[in-house]
Scaffold this motif. Structure first.
Motif, PDB file in Angstrom:
ATOM      1  N   ALA A  13       0.962  -1.182   0.185  1.00 50.85           N
ATOM      2  CA  ALA A  13      -0.081   0.043   0.033  1.00 50.85           C
ATOM      3  C   ALA A  13       0.899   1.321   0.005  1.00 50.85           C
ATOM      4  O   ALA A  13       0.656   2.149  -0.730  1.00 50.85           O
ATOM      5  CB  ALA A  13      -0.869   0.016   1.207  1.00 50.85           C
ATOM      6  N   LEU A  14       2.029   1.344   0.755  1.00 49.90           N
ATOM      7  CA  LEU A  14       2.878   2.428   0.951  1.00 49.90           C
ATOM      8  C   LEU A  14       3.518   2.349  -0.515  1.00 49.90           C
ATOM      9  O   LEU A  14       3.517   3.705  -0.744  1.00 49.90           O
ATOM     10  CB  LEU A  14       3.830   2.082   1.874  1.00 49.90           C
ATOM     11  N   TYR A  15       4.084   1.532  -1.158  1.00 49.95           N
ATOM     12  CA  TYR A  15       4.643   1.626  -2.487  1.00 49.95           C
ATOM     13  C   TYR A  15       3.762   2.029  -3.444  1.00 49.95           C
ATOM     14  O   TYR A  15       4.157   3.209  -4.278  1.00 49.95           O
ATOM     15  CB  TYR A  15       4.970   0.314  -3.079  1.00 49.95           C
ATOM     16  N   LEU A  16       2.466   1.736  -3.391  1.00 51.79           N
ATOM     17  CA  LEU A  16       1.529   2.256  -4.465  1.00 51.79           C
ATOM     18  C   LEU A  16       1.138   3.695  -4.140  1.00 51.79           C
ATOM     19  O   LEU A  16       0.849   4.355  -5.166  1.00 51.79           O
ATOM     20  CB  LEU A  16       0.193   1.307  -4.408  1.00 51.79           C
ATOM     21  N   ALA A  17       1.085   3.842  -2.825  1.00 57.24           N
ATOM     22  CA  ALA A  17       0.646   5.493  -2.620  1.00 57.24           C
ATOM     23  C   ALA A  17       1.749   6.208  -3.087  1.00 57.24           C
ATOM     24  O   ALA A  17       1.179   7.453  -3.892  1.00 57.24           O
ATOM     25  CB  ALA A  17       0.601   5.534  -0.807  1.00 57.24           C
ATOM     26  N   ARG A  18       2.871   5.842  -2.999  1.00 57.31           N
ATOM     27  CA  ARG A  18       4.104   6.848  -3.479  1.00 57.31           C
ATOM     28  C   ARG A  18       4.175   6.968  -4.887  1.00 57.31           C
ATOM     29  O   ARG A  18       4.673   7.741  -5.624  1.00 57.31           O
ATOM     30  CB  ARG A  18       5.451   6.370  -3.151  1.00 57.31           C
ATOM     31  N   LEU A  44       1.246   6.575  -6.858  1.00 56.56           N
ATOM     32  CA  LEU A  44      -0.005   7.067  -7.558  1.00 56.56           C
ATOM     33  C   LEU A  44      -0.141   8.724  -7.122  1.00 56.56           C
ATOM     34  O   LEU A  44      -0.856   9.258  -7.751  1.00 56.56           O
ATOM     35  CB  LEU A  44      -1.164   6.209  -6.730  1.00 56.56           C
ATOM     36  N   LYS A  45       0.162   8.767  -5.881  1.00 53.69           N
ATOM     37  CA  LYS A  45      -0.087  10.316  -5.588  1.00 53.69           C
ATOM     38  C   LYS A  45       0.576  11.513  -6.221  1.00 53.69           C
ATOM     39  O   LYS A  45      -0.172  12.122  -6.691  1.00 53.69           O
ATOM     40  CB  LYS A  45       0.447  10.472  -3.958  1.00 53.69           C
ATOM     41  N   PRO A  46       1.686  11.411  -6.950  1.00 55.66           N
ATOM     42  CA  PRO A  46       2.348  12.346  -7.822  1.00 55.66           C
ATOM     43  C   PRO A  46       1.576  12.407  -8.770  1.00 55.66           C
ATOM     44  O   PRO A  46       1.458  13.276  -9.925  1.00 55.66           O
ATOM     45  CB  PRO A  46       3.657  11.719  -8.081  1.00 55.66           C
ATOM     46  N   LEU A  47       0.819  11.225  -9.491  1.00 55.55           N
ATOM     47  CA  LEU A  47      -0.204  11.321 -10.407  1.00 55.55           C
ATOM     48  C   LEU A  47      -1.363  11.897 -10.374  1.00 55.55           C
ATOM     49  O   LEU A  47      -2.020  12.401 -11.238  1.00 55.55           O
ATOM     50  CB  LEU A  47      -0.437   9.980 -10.977  1.00 55.55           C
ATOM     51  N   GLY A  48      -1.459  12.893  -9.111  1.00 56.30           N
ATOM     52  CA  GLY A  48      -2.803  13.553  -8.781  1.00 56.30           C
ATOM     53  C   GLY A  48      -3.673  12.694  -8.479  1.00 56.30           C
ATOM     54  O   GLY A  48      -5.040  13.370  -8.232  1.00 56.30           O
ATOM     55  N   LEU A  49      -3.742  11.553  -7.985  1.00 54.60           N
ATOM     56  CA  LEU A  49      -4.806  10.626  -7.662  1.00 54.60           C
ATOM     57  C   LEU A  49      -5.188  10.800  -6.043  1.00 54.60           C
ATOM     58  O   LEU A  49      -4.011  11.117  -5.299  1.00 54.60           O
ATOM     59  CB  LEU A  49      -4.790   9.314  -8.105  1.00 54.60           C
ATOM     60  N   LYS A  50      -6.398  10.859  -5.967  1.00 56.10           N
ATOM     61  CA  LYS A  50      -6.687  10.410  -4.408  1.00 56.10           C
ATOM     62  C   LYS A  50      -6.542   9.113  -3.991  1.00 56.10           C
ATOM     63  O   LYS A  50      -6.865   8.054  -4.668  1.00 56.10           O
ATOM     64  CB  LYS A  50      -8.044  10.840  -4.113  1.00 56.10           C
ATOM     65  N   VAL A  51      -5.520   8.714  -2.968  1.00 55.84           N
ATOM     66  CA  VAL A  51      -5.230   7.561  -2.517  1.00 55.84           C
ATOM     67  C   VAL A  51      -5.627   7.162  -1.157  1.00 55.84           C
ATOM     68  O   VAL A  51      -5.482   8.316  -0.091  1.00 55.84           O
ATOM     69  CB  VAL A  51      -3.666   7.222  -2.767  1.00 55.84           C
ATOM     70  N   SER A  52      -6.418   6.232  -0.955  1.00 55.62           N
ATOM     71  CA  SER A  52      -6.966   5.832   0.484  1.00 55.62           C
ATOM     72  C   SER A  52      -6.594   4.409   0.592  1.00 55.62           C
ATOM     73  O   SER A  52      -6.232   3.778  -0.229  1.00 55.62           O
ATOM     74  CB  SER A  52      -8.551   6.314   0.498  1.00 55.62           C
ATOM     75  N   ARG A  53      -6.825   4.198   1.954  1.00 51.46           N
ATOM     76  CA  ARG A  53      -6.550   2.822   2.443  1.00 51.46           C
ATOM     77  C   ARG A  53      -7.622   2.292   3.196  1.00 51.46           C
ATOM     78  O   ARG A  53      -8.604   3.104   3.950  1.00 51.46           O
ATOM     79  CB  ARG A  53      -5.263   2.847   3.498  1.00 51.46           C
ATOM     80  N   LEU A  54      -7.977   1.224   3.361  1.00 49.50           N
ATOM     81  CA  LEU A  54      -9.174   0.617   4.135  1.00 49.50           C
ATOM     82  C   LEU A  54      -8.906   0.958   5.204  1.00 49.50           C
ATOM     83  O   LEU A  54      -7.815   1.011   5.975  1.00 49.50           O
ATOM     84  CB  LEU A  54      -9.229  -0.927   3.871  1.00 49.50           C
ATOM     85  N   ALA A  55     -10.188   1.246   6.192  1.00 47.29           N
ATOM     86  CA  ALA A  55      -9.924   1.390   7.572  1.00 47.29           C
ATOM     87  C   ALA A  55      -9.832   0.048   8.387  1.00 47.29           C
ATOM     88  O   ALA A  55     -10.355  -0.778   7.850  1.00 47.29           O
ATOM     89  CB  ALA A  55     -11.140   1.860   8.287  1.00 47.29           C
ATOM     90  N   TYR A  56      -8.812   0.131   8.988  1.00 40.18           N
ATOM     91  CA  TYR A  56      -8.328  -1.139   9.726  1.00 40.18           C
ATOM     92  C   TYR A  56      -8.726  -0.609  11.536  1.00 40.18           C
ATOM     93  O   TYR A  56      -8.148   0.104  11.716  1.00 40.18           O
ATOM     94  CB  TYR A  56      -7.096  -1.705   9.637  1.00 40.18           C
ATOM     95  N   GLY A  57      -9.392  -1.538  12.071  1.00 39.48           N
ATOM     96  CA  GLY A  57      -9.597  -1.479  13.535  1.00 39.48           C
ATOM     97  C   GLY A  57     -10.272  -2.683  14.192  1.00 39.48           C
ATOM     98  O   GLY A  57     -10.007  -3.738  13.639  1.00 39.48           O
ATOM     99  N   ILE A  58     -11.135  -2.700  15.056  1.00 34.65           N
ATOM    100  CA  ILE A  58     -11.640  -3.846  15.600  1.00 34.65           C
ATOM    101  C   ILE A  58     -12.954  -4.012  15.004  1.00 34.65           C
ATOM    102  O   ILE A  58     -13.422  -3.199  14.416  1.00 34.65           O
ATOM    103  CB  ILE A  58     -11.965  -3.625  17.325  1.00 34.65           C
ATOM    104  N   SER A  59     -13.192  -5.622  14.596  1.00 36.68           N
ATOM    105  CA  SER A  59     -14.284  -5.860  13.709  1.00 36.68           C
ATOM    106  C   SER A  59     -15.535  -5.483  14.302  1.00 36.68           C
ATOM    107  O   SER A  59     -15.634  -5.466  15.726  1.00 36.68           O
ATOM    108  CB  SER A  59     -14.234  -7.300  13.594  1.00 36.68           C
TER     109      SER A  59
END
Lengths: 193, 193
Positions: free
Chosen positions: A148-153, A155-170
């Motif tokens: 996810a970190l690699y892809l964010a790096r 994709l972000k310079p291409l001007g895209l909004k990048v988000s990650r699923l929320a992780y927490g307690i089920s």
């Protein structure tokens, strides 16, 4: 080889099926309708012949483009990136996502020799025309986080909004029984009320 | 139909395999070697063609007489009567029994229309020449008990020694956790020391 033992042996190769379960299934099959046994055998035998990798989203499907990529009611501005085809089924099952998918077929794991070129990252970069947001739904483990970190790096310079699923307690988990890592993530990702 | 969903649907018909497990197995098969998938499919498909009911002991096997009935090192004076072919495998697995087997293919259950004529009792009576003891290894439930009682009444007048498997608490079970019925049987069948 005795066809009964042969069937037991083959079934026992499946993950999570031990010798006892393989015997139980074999005896059940011996008593089952011939038709059911034939249908099962043919469904397994025909599994691989009938599937291809979708040329767009790289999932495993019966056609390319797959039925999801052919669905014109979906939002073309939104792509959800997952590790495996089964993750597509899981997220579709939640019923709430109306964008497209992209399957990486794994996660970055340099120690196993899996770098960006071993994943379906190039086909992802080739389909970003018109896309506004990429949701990174890789697994919440070391490899998934690194991917996810690699892809964010990238994709972000291409001007895209990048988000990650929320992780927490089920949902449904009592805090008392939540595992430590999920609890830690839930604290980190706390939301103002 | 989509070959992936077809495979999931067919696997989910197996006992103890729900839809989630069927999906998991299907994704595993999609990533597995072609050879493994073909071997599994053929083993299931060839299961019924290759088996017959043994003309002597009525078990399901690849030949008649089956390999157990052809084994000349066994004691011809001893027959162990079981309900199902899998019971033969279980008792053989204990490694201690050196007689022959007879498979009834069920137990007496008048409410389900299963009387003595629906079980393989006649073939049993036809093979008693030279037999001295019959061990009744039917299940410890109402039907199994009724079947053992019925067979005892038929076999004893023929001058045969008739015995029943010992039922009690399983080896390794702590008395605290033993089920009530097994504990009751263990008390009934207590042995002098």
């Amino acid at each position: 080889m005795d066809p009964i033992r042969r069937c037991v042996q083959q079934l026992a190769r499946l993950p999570g099926i031990g010798e006892k379960t393989a015997w139980r299934l074999t005896w059940w099959l011996l008593r089952a309708d011939d038709e059911l046994v034939t249908e099962l055998s043919e469904a397994i035998g025909g599994l691989k012949e009938g599937v291809v990798e979708c040329g767009t989203c790289c999932t495993i499907a019966s056609s390319s483009p797959c039925s999801t990529c052919s669905d014109t009611r979906r939002d073309p501005a939104l792509i959800c990136v997952v590790e495996r085809p089964q993750d597509v089924v899981a997220i579709e099952g939640s019923g709430d996502f109306r964008g497209f998918f992209h399957v990486l077929h794994g996660s970055l794991s340099p120690l196993d020799g899996i770098g960006p070129d071993q994943l379906r990252i190039r086909p992802l970069l080739a389909r970003l025309d018109g896309v506004q947001e990429v949701i990174l739904a890789t697994d919440p483990d070391v490899e998934g986080d690194a991917t996810a970190l690699y892809l964010a790096r990238v994709l972000k310079p291409l001007g895209l909004k990048v988000s990650r699923l929320a992780y927490g307690i089920s949902v449904g988990t009592e805090i008392e029984y939540a595992d430590r890592v999920s609890l830690m993530r839930a604290l980190e990702n706390r939301r103002p009320l």
